[in-house]
Design a protein around this motif. Structure first.
Motif, PDB file in Angstrom:
ATOM      1  N   ASP A   1      -1.349  -4.054 -35.486  1.00  0.00           N
ATOM      2  CA  ASP A   1       0.067  -4.430 -35.447  1.00  0.00           C
ATOM      3  C   ASP A   1       0.329  -5.619 -36.354  1.00  0.00           C
ATOM      4  OD1 ASP A   1       0.535  -2.464 -33.636  1.00  0.00           O
ATOM      5  OD2 ASP A   1       0.306  -3.768 -31.872  1.00  0.00           O
ATOM      6  N   SER A   2      -0.619  -6.576 -36.316  1.00  0.00           N
ATOM      7  CA  SER A   2      -0.432  -7.766 -37.143  1.00  0.00           C
ATOM      8  C   SER A   2      -0.540  -7.412 -38.625  1.00  0.00           C
ATOM      9  CB  SER A   2      -1.446  -8.853 -36.767  1.00  0.00           C
ATOM     10  OG  SER A   2      -2.736  -8.508 -37.205  1.00  0.00           O
ATOM     11  N   VAL A   3      -1.441  -6.480 -38.961  1.00  0.00           N
ATOM     12  CA  VAL A   3      -1.557  -6.041 -40.359  1.00  0.00           C
ATOM     13  C   VAL A   3      -0.246  -5.388 -40.792  1.00  0.00           C
ATOM     14  CG1 VAL A   3      -2.741  -4.506 -41.966  1.00  0.00           C
ATOM     15  CG2 VAL A   3      -4.050  -5.741 -40.246  1.00  0.00           C
ATOM     16  N   LEU A   4       0.275  -4.538 -39.917  1.00  0.00           N
ATOM     17  CA  LEU A   4       1.527  -3.839 -40.224  1.00  0.00           C
ATOM     18  C   LEU A   4       2.666  -4.832 -40.459  1.00  0.00           C
ATOM     19  CD1 LEU A   4       2.253  -0.820 -40.379  1.00  0.00           C
ATOM     20  CD2 LEU A   4       3.311  -1.080 -38.120  1.00  0.00           C
ATOM     21  N   LEU A   5       2.749  -5.838 -39.590  1.00  0.00           N
ATOM     22  CA  LEU A   5       3.787  -6.861 -39.738  1.00  0.00           C
ATOM     23  C   LEU A   5       3.631  -7.592 -41.068  1.00  0.00           C
ATOM     24  CD1 LEU A   5       6.125  -8.496 -38.446  1.00  0.00           C
ATOM     25  CD2 LEU A   5       4.389 -10.086 -37.614  1.00  0.00           C
ATOM     26  N   SER A   6       2.390  -7.949 -41.396  1.00  0.00           N
ATOM     27  CA  SER A   6       2.150  -8.660 -42.650  1.00  0.00           C
ATOM     28  C   SER A   6       2.515  -7.807 -43.857  1.00  0.00           C
ATOM     29  CB  SER A   6       0.684  -9.097 -42.751  1.00  0.00           C
ATOM     30  OG  SER A   6       0.474 -10.245 -41.988  1.00  0.00           O
ATOM     31  N   VAL A   7       2.233  -6.495 -43.763  1.00  0.00           N
ATOM     32  CA  VAL A   7       2.570  -5.605 -44.879  1.00  0.00           C
ATOM     33  C   VAL A   7       4.088  -5.515 -45.025  1.00  0.00           C
ATOM     34  CG1 VAL A   7       2.513  -3.223 -45.694  1.00  0.00           C
ATOM     35  CG2 VAL A   7       0.446  -4.264 -44.791  1.00  0.00           C
ATOM     36  N   GLN A   8       4.789  -5.361 -43.886  1.00  0.00           N
ATOM     37  CA  GLN A   8       6.258  -5.278 -43.935  1.00  0.00           C
ATOM     38  C   GLN A   8       6.851  -6.536 -44.559  1.00  0.00           C
ATOM     39  OE1 GLN A   8       7.098  -4.683 -39.812  1.00  0.00           O
ATOM     40  NE2 GLN A   8       7.276  -2.469 -40.007  1.00  0.00           N
ATOM     41  N   ILE A   9       6.422  -7.681 -44.040  1.00  0.00           N
ATOM     42  CA  ILE A   9       6.954  -8.939 -44.569  1.00  0.00           C
ATOM     43  C   ILE A   9       6.575  -9.094 -46.042  1.00  0.00           C
ATOM     44  CG2 ILE A   9       6.687 -11.447 -44.439  1.00  0.00           C
ATOM     45  CD1 ILE A   9       6.675 -11.143 -41.420  1.00  0.00           C
ATOM     46  N   GLY A  10       5.338  -8.740 -46.361  1.00  0.00           N
ATOM     47  CA  GLY A  10       4.886  -8.858 -47.745  1.00  0.00           C
ATOM     48  C   GLY A  10       5.734  -8.018 -48.688  1.00  0.00           C
ATOM     49  N   LEU A  11       6.014  -6.763 -48.303  1.00  0.00           N
ATOM     50  CA  LEU A  11       6.795  -5.886 -49.177  1.00  0.00           C
ATOM     51  C   LEU A  11       8.222  -6.409 -49.352  1.00  0.00           C
ATOM     52  CD1 LEU A  11       5.611  -2.321 -48.073  1.00  0.00           C
ATOM     53  CD2 LEU A  11       5.075  -3.539 -50.192  1.00  0.00           C
ATOM     54  N   LEU A  12       8.846  -6.771 -48.226  1.00  0.00           N
ATOM     55  CA  LEU A  12      10.233  -7.260 -48.310  1.00  0.00           C
ATOM     56  C   LEU A  12      10.317  -8.558 -49.112  1.00  0.00           C
ATOM     57  CD1 LEU A  12      11.614  -6.561 -44.730  1.00  0.00           C
ATOM     58  CD2 LEU A  12      12.487  -5.653 -46.889  1.00  0.00           C
TER      59      LEU A  12
END
Lengths: 294, 286
Positions: free
Chosen positions: A93-104
């Motif tokens: 979940d934390s990886v997913l959050l980091s990817v989302q924030i990173g992309l945006l």
């Protein structure tokens, strides 16, 4: 970089007075020159090796079956961690959050930063030099200061209870911006203005010149800036930790795990990140080589 | 200046500048101002009760007397790490710029590649390398460079090693950028005029690479001084840096004191950087 272009460079690295090595004294001198020439390269390679040691350990530990929760030594080879990467609670979940924030953050920072770079390189206006220094400042501020001042702002604005996704995103866009501006600026400044003049001479209007000449030439710089933004965002801990509220990004997960005992799957994520980024960089490199050859 | 550039008016420039400029103003400059004003709040307040602005410098006086040790330690660790980064980074940047030939791009990729594994994971990796039963400690003990019960983890050496490692690319890349611009013929000219390699380096290469060296030192020293990850993961309670303290104060809700410490750190860094840049004579760096 083409092979033909660099081969003479390499030859010129060698000492010029190489031809006269007949006597013993000159032999020693020649040996000294060889050493002087290769010593730096040797030290450089050793430093590179030093930079890779921790990475090799991360890769190795991703295949480790730890003996106990708090044991850090290599115990037994296993593929289990790679088969069940999401086993530790909350990690994926934390990886997913980091990817989302990173992309945006990358999307917004790259867009805004590219516009700013164009303004700074291509336009003359009052306050341009101030704006130049201004973009440099966030890069020259310690993260803890940026993070704490943002937190001070959010708290003063009454958002202390609303810290989370949005506040992380705001912070990430802020610290990525400067790096985007600097990267794109460098590429723009190195552009030969005659190429654009040639397009204009051939009756392209400004719009056509921009999209057919300028933009494709600047694009590698924009791409590099985006890659840099994403890795900065994905990797940030200090600023994020202050402004995350209840959200847990991947670096924050790792930080928490470091206090409790590190699941080996963290090393799987580390290895995957490393390989993905390396692959992207190498693909980019291949692409430029192919283009230069064509 | 080409005529295309001259033709472009200032107005479009402002429009292009506006979004990023506004973002940086709103989320970099305004927060700094808020931080300064927060540092003057009465520390007796809290988030729930609200703060009273005292306009006094009591916060500064109390944090400086309480945490001057961590402050000096941070600057010391950061300076040491920066120095080691120069010693390691210069040969590497030089090798890439002048000796790597067609491997140049590959070596550059190799410099940034470790970056792509998370900062924290790399630091944890050092925990493993420097661990008490690790091969580094074993080797050093075998060579009698470290006592029988000597250790590396949880010492200043470990913290400085970690900082050095994590910020080394920030040193190598600017150094490489300015070394790469040097015309190799200038160096050849040095040796043609019978200067020893060392003299050539001292009088030609080093001065020409100075902008890179200055940029590299700044980009290493500044984040290093504010870092607390290495101190936390590789050090012990006696190696705490100022970042640890600021983070802890924020976690504990002591915003005014934390803000005062942050402002002090920023001020010290600005003063040091200005003095250093002036001394190095590269004022037109930025």
């Amino acid at each position: 970089m083409s092979r033909a272009g660099t081969a003479p460079d390499r030859r010129s690295d060698r000492p010029v007075r190489q031809g006269g090595g007949l006597g013993g004294g000159l032999g020693i001198q020649r040996w000294g020159h060889w050493l002087a020439n290769h010593l730096v390269l040797g030290i450089g390679l050793l430093v590179l090796l030093y930079m890779f040691v921790p990475i090799l350990i991360v890769v190795a530990m991703s295949f480790n079956q730890p003996a106990s929760r708090n044991s850090y030594s290599f115990n037994e080879f296993t593929l289990r961690n790679w088969a069940n990467p999401c086993e530790p609670l909350g990690m994926c979940d934390s990886v997913l959050l980091s990817v989302q924030i990173g992309l945006l953050a990358t999307l917004v920072a790259t867009a805004l930063g590219t516009l700013m770079a164009f303004a700074l390189v291509r336009h003359r206006f009052r306050g341009r030099s101030v704006a130049n220094v201004f973009t440099f400042l966030p890069m020259a501020s310690p993260e803890i200061v940026m993070g704490s001042s943002l937190l001070a702002l959010f708290v003063a604005g009454g958002f202390a209870g609303a810290l989370g996704f949005v506040t992380i995103l705001i912070a990430h866009i802020m610290f990525c911006l400067s790096f985007v501006v600097v990267t794109v600026k460098a590429r723009l400044a190195g552009l030969d203005p005659r190429l654009e003049q040639a397009a204009m001479d051939l009756y392209a209007n400004e719009w056509q010149t921009f999209w057919r000449v300028t933009f494709p030439l600047v694009f590698p710089g924009i791409l590099a800036a985006a890659l840099l933004s994403f890795s900065l965002s994905f990797d940030d801990f200090i600023i994020t930790n202050l402004n995350a509220g209840q959200e847990v990004t991947f670096p924050m997960y790792v930080w928490g795990a470091a206090q409790r005992g590190i699941p080996p799957q963290i090393n799987v994520i580390g290895t995957v990140m490393f390989l993905t980024a390396l692959l992207l960089v190498l693909l980019g490199e291949l692409n430029t080589r192919r283009r230069e050859r064509a | 200046m080409s005529d295309t550039e001259e033709r472009r008016g200032g107005l479009v420039g402002y429009v292009l500048l506006l979004p990023a400029g506004a973002w940086l103003t709103l989320f970099f400059v305004v927060p700094l101002v808020t931080l300064v004003s927060t540092s003057f709040y009465d520390p007796a307040g809290s988030l729930e009760l609200g703060y009273r602005v005292t306009g006094q410098v009591t916060n500064y006086a109390s944090v400086l007397s309480d945490y001057s040790e961590q402050f000096l330690r941070s600057l010391g660790y950061a300076a040491t790490a920066t120095l080691v980064c120069v010693l390691l980074g210069y040969p590497l940047a030089y090798a890439i710029a002048f000796k790597a030939g067609r491997w140049r791009n590959l070596m550059l990729v190799a410099v940034i590649a470790p970056f792509f594994t998370s900062f924290l994971i790399r630091t944890l990796s050092w925990q493993l390398i420097l661990a008490d039963q690790g091969w580094v400690v074993d080797t050093l003990q075998f060579l009698h460079l470290l006592g029988e019960d000597g250790r590396l983890l949880a010492t200043p050496v470990a913290v400085v090693t970690g900082i050095t490692y994590n910020f080394l690319p920030f040193m190598v890349l600017p150094l490489y950028a300015s070394l790469e611009k040097i015309d190799p013929r200038l160096i050849e000219a040095g040796s043609d005029l019978y200067a020893s390699p060392f003299t050539t380096f001292r009088t030609v290469t080093l001065p020409l690479s100075l902008p890179g060296l200055v940029a590299g030192t700044l980009l290493t020293f500044i984040p290093a001084a504010g870092d607390y990850i290495n101190a936390q993961l590789l050090g012990n309670t006696r190696t705490q840096m100022i970042g640890n303290v600021i983070q802890k104060l924020f976690d504990g809700g002591s915003y005014p004191e934390a803000a005062a410490l942050s402002v002090t750190l920023m001020a010290v860094i600005v003063v040091l950087v200005l003095a250093y840049v002036r001394r190095a004579g590269t004022e037109d760096l930025v």
